[in-house]
Scaffold this active site. Sequence first.
Site, PDB file in Angstrom:
ATOM      1  N   CYS A  75       1.142  -0.705  -0.271  1.00  0.00           N
ATOM      2  CA  CYS A  75       0.504  -0.544  -0.107  1.00  0.00           C
ATOM      3  C   CYS A  75       0.477   1.272   0.110  1.00  0.00           C
ATOM      4  O   CYS A  75       1.793   1.650   0.674  1.00  0.00           O
ATOM      5  CB  CYS A  75      -1.132   0.381   1.284  1.00  0.00           C
ATOM      6  N   CYS A 186      -1.484   3.443  -6.256  1.00  0.00           N
ATOM      7  CA  CYS A 186      -2.274   2.870  -5.585  1.00  0.00           C
ATOM      8  C   CYS A 186      -1.928   0.791  -5.806  1.00  0.00           C
ATOM      9  O   CYS A 186      -2.417   1.020  -6.845  1.00  0.00           O
ATOM     10  CB  CYS A 186      -3.561   3.366  -5.594  1.00  0.00           C
TER      11      CYS A 186
HETATM   12  N1  DGL Z   1      -4.518   0.654  -1.772  1.00  0.00           N
HETATM   13  C1  DGL Z   1      -3.613   1.408  -1.044  1.00  0.00           C
HETATM   14  C2  DGL Z   1      -2.392   2.617  -1.888  1.00  0.00           C
HETATM   15  O1  DGL Z   1      -1.384   1.411  -2.063  1.00  0.00           O
HETATM   16  C3  DGL Z   1      -4.600   2.572  -0.541  1.00  0.00           C
HETATM   17  C4  DGL Z   1      -5.936   3.140  -1.227  1.00  0.00           C
HETATM   18  C5  DGL Z   1      -6.804   3.191   0.539  1.00  0.00           C
HETATM   19  O2  DGL Z   1      -6.880   2.898   0.939  1.00  0.00           O
HETATM   20  O3  DGL Z   1      -7.435   4.933   0.070  1.00  0.00           O
HETATM   21  O4  DGL Z   1      -1.968   3.477  -1.949  1.00  0.00           O
END
Ligand code: DGL
Length: 265
Positions: A75, A186
């Site tokens: 993430c 993301c």
């Molecule tokens: N999947 C996440 C990222 O790589 C975050 C998504 C979220 O919860 O806003 O930033």
Amino acid sequence: MAERSAPIGVMDSGVGGLSVLAEIQRLLPNETLLYVADCGHVPYGEKSPDYIRERCRHIAGFFHAEGAKAMVLACNTATVAAVADLRELYPTWPLVGMEPAVKPAAAATRSGVVGVLATTGTLQSAKFAALLDRFANDVQVITQPCPGLVELIETGDLTSLALRQMLLGYVQPLLAAGCDTLILGCTHYPFLRPLLADLVPADVAIIDTGAAVARQLQRLLGANDLLAEGPAGDARFWTSADPETLRTILPVLWHKSDDVQRFAL
Ligand code: DGL
């Protein structure tokens, strides 16, 4: 000292990190994987760094207690908020974070214009500003926060008209500005590649960092003599929301798995 056969803990605010989990499994098929989807607290992108740090501490503590030999923050938003904190808490534990692929994008662009799709939290962070300072001095970088996308992907929606329109609204200004390289900053967004292929011209390169994270994990495990010899155990899943919801979405974004438990912290 952890065993080579110990599992690896992988986390995300929700199902996005499954795009990274797939790359890890492809590169390191002998490894046993644990995955925590913090779906009860998604999206991280609109939350404060303090809030996200606290969540990451809970999840890191859980993986540590499960005997994980390494942890992956699958993430971007959690990495900018929490990786330094976790490294301080667990100085000898192999820990892999991730960041938007600014360096390869700056090297690849021919038009000199790069677009970044990411969460508000990632784009507003000092860590992202430092990344631009370091690698993007000779190119124009246009950033585009994408509120709402993660929430739709969390429902398993990868194709609806509402999603298509939202994504088009985010991508169109970047294309209009001459961007020929698009960074998916993301981990939820790689699931939109088929839809993106429909929305952007074929000569626009789309880059994400899932495979690079898997390679970094491989390097780190190798350096610590922790690469598993196999066979791997089945991947196990936890979610801080309703396990039934994750059970339903897993076959869309991963494979079917009934090993989904409630993450109660
Ligand atoms: N999947 C996440 C990222 O790589 C975050 C998504 C979220 O919860 O806003 O930033």
